[in-house]
Design a protein around this motif. Structure first.
Motif, PDB file in Angstrom:
ATOM      1  N   LYS A 112      -9.211 -47.743  17.111  1.00 28.99           N
ATOM      2  CA  LYS A 112      -9.140 -49.251  15.946  1.00 28.99           C
ATOM      3  C   LYS A 112      -9.442 -48.970  14.471  1.00 28.99           C
ATOM      4  O   LYS A 112      -8.914 -49.176  14.158  1.00 28.99           O
ATOM      5  CB  LYS A 112      -8.910 -50.342  16.630  1.00 28.99           C
ATOM      6  CG  LYS A 112      -8.109 -50.764  17.704  1.00 28.99           C
ATOM      7  CD  LYS A 112      -8.544 -52.154  18.381  1.00 28.99           C
ATOM      8  CE  LYS A 112      -7.409 -52.962  19.249  1.00 28.99           C
ATOM      9  NZ  LYS A 112      -7.545 -54.290  19.793  1.00 28.99           N
ATOM     10  N   GLU A 113     -11.013 -48.878  14.912  1.00 31.64           N
ATOM     11  CA  GLU A 113     -11.518 -48.083  13.299  1.00 31.64           C
ATOM     12  C   GLU A 113     -11.206 -47.384  12.053  1.00 31.64           C
ATOM     13  O   GLU A 113     -11.217 -47.355  11.759  1.00 31.64           O
ATOM     14  CB  GLU A 113     -13.407 -48.625  13.914  1.00 31.64           C
ATOM     15  CG  GLU A 113     -13.919 -49.699  14.293  1.00 31.64           C
ATOM     16  CD  GLU A 113     -14.923 -49.837  15.355  1.00 31.64           C
ATOM     17  OE1 GLU A 113     -15.209 -48.671  15.242  1.00 31.64           O
ATOM     18  OE2 GLU A 113     -15.997 -50.822  15.482  1.00 31.64           O
ATOM     19  N   MET A 114     -11.150 -46.261  13.635  1.00 34.96           N
ATOM     20  CA  MET A 114     -10.346 -44.869  12.523  1.00 34.96           C
ATOM     21  C   MET A 114      -9.555 -45.133  12.562  1.00 34.96           C
ATOM     22  O   MET A 114      -9.267 -44.103  11.043  1.00 34.96           O
ATOM     23  CB  MET A 114     -10.799 -43.444  13.833  1.00 34.96           C
ATOM     24  CG  MET A 114     -12.095 -43.354  14.150  1.00 34.96           C
ATOM     25  SD  MET A 114     -12.505 -42.060  15.498  1.00 34.96           S
ATOM     26  CE  MET A 114     -11.590 -40.873  14.476  1.00 34.96           C
ATOM     27  N   LEU A 115      -8.469 -45.462  12.166  1.00 37.76           N
ATOM     28  CA  LEU A 115      -7.514 -45.828  12.422  1.00 37.76           C
ATOM     29  C   LEU A 115      -6.878 -46.469  11.834  1.00 37.76           C
ATOM     30  O   LEU A 115      -5.927 -47.304  11.173  1.00 37.76           O
ATOM     31  CB  LEU A 115      -6.328 -46.277  13.235  1.00 37.76           C
ATOM     32  CG  LEU A 115      -6.165 -43.966  14.441  1.00 37.76           C
ATOM     33  CD1 LEU A 115      -5.610 -44.687  15.526  1.00 37.76           C
ATOM     34  CD2 LEU A 115      -5.744 -43.068  13.837  1.00 37.76           C
ATOM     35  N   ALA A 116      -7.834 -47.622  11.177  1.00 39.01           N
ATOM     36  CA  ALA A 116      -7.459 -48.774  10.145  1.00 39.01           C
ATOM     37  C   ALA A 116      -7.178 -48.340   9.061  1.00 39.01           C
ATOM     38  O   ALA A 116      -7.781 -47.436   8.681  1.00 39.01           O
ATOM     39  CB  ALA A 116      -9.037 -49.766   9.866  1.00 39.01           C
TER      40      ALA A 116
END
Length: 118
Positions: free
Chosen positions: A114-118
């Motif tokens: 989720k952090e990478m795709l935010a």
């Protein structure tokens, strides 16, 4: 639109566990169980992120990552039981975005995704 993730992992238990957690978060998941099929899939389709095992049949994760980076810059998280400093550094030298050691918490992997795709 749902984000697409490719899991390239030969351990069915791990790929199914990740798939279950990721589908709960509304991701679309494809799974390949060896490096050769995984690389072909990663090149032929567009993915928002790839989860890549290091040790598997066919091409290993390092080879898949190296060949993938010649064509695409898709974010990649490597999963591995190989935690040696040389292996981790080699993965980062090849362009991995995250390196996660097995065993891992699926919740931690989901958080990183989720952090990478935010």
């Amino acid at each position: 639109m749902r984000k697409k993730i490719l899991i390239i992992e030969d351990e069915i238990r791990i790929s199914n566990l990740l798939k279950m957690y990721l589908e709960r978060e509304n991701f679309f998941i494809n799974i390949k169980d060896n490096g050769d099929a995984g690389l072909t899939q990663a090149i032929d389709e567009e993915y928002d992120l790839i989860i890549l095992d290091v040790l598997m049949p066919g091409k290993d994760g390092f080879t898949v990552l190296e060949e993938l980076r010649k064509r695409k810059n898709t974010p990649v998280i490597m999963l591995s039981a190989k935690g040696g400093e040389n292996d981790i550094q080699h993965a980062y030298d090849l362009g991995v975005n995250q390196y996660i050691l097995k065993p891992f918490s699926p919740k931690d992997v989901i958080t990183k995704i989720k952090e990478m795709l935010a």
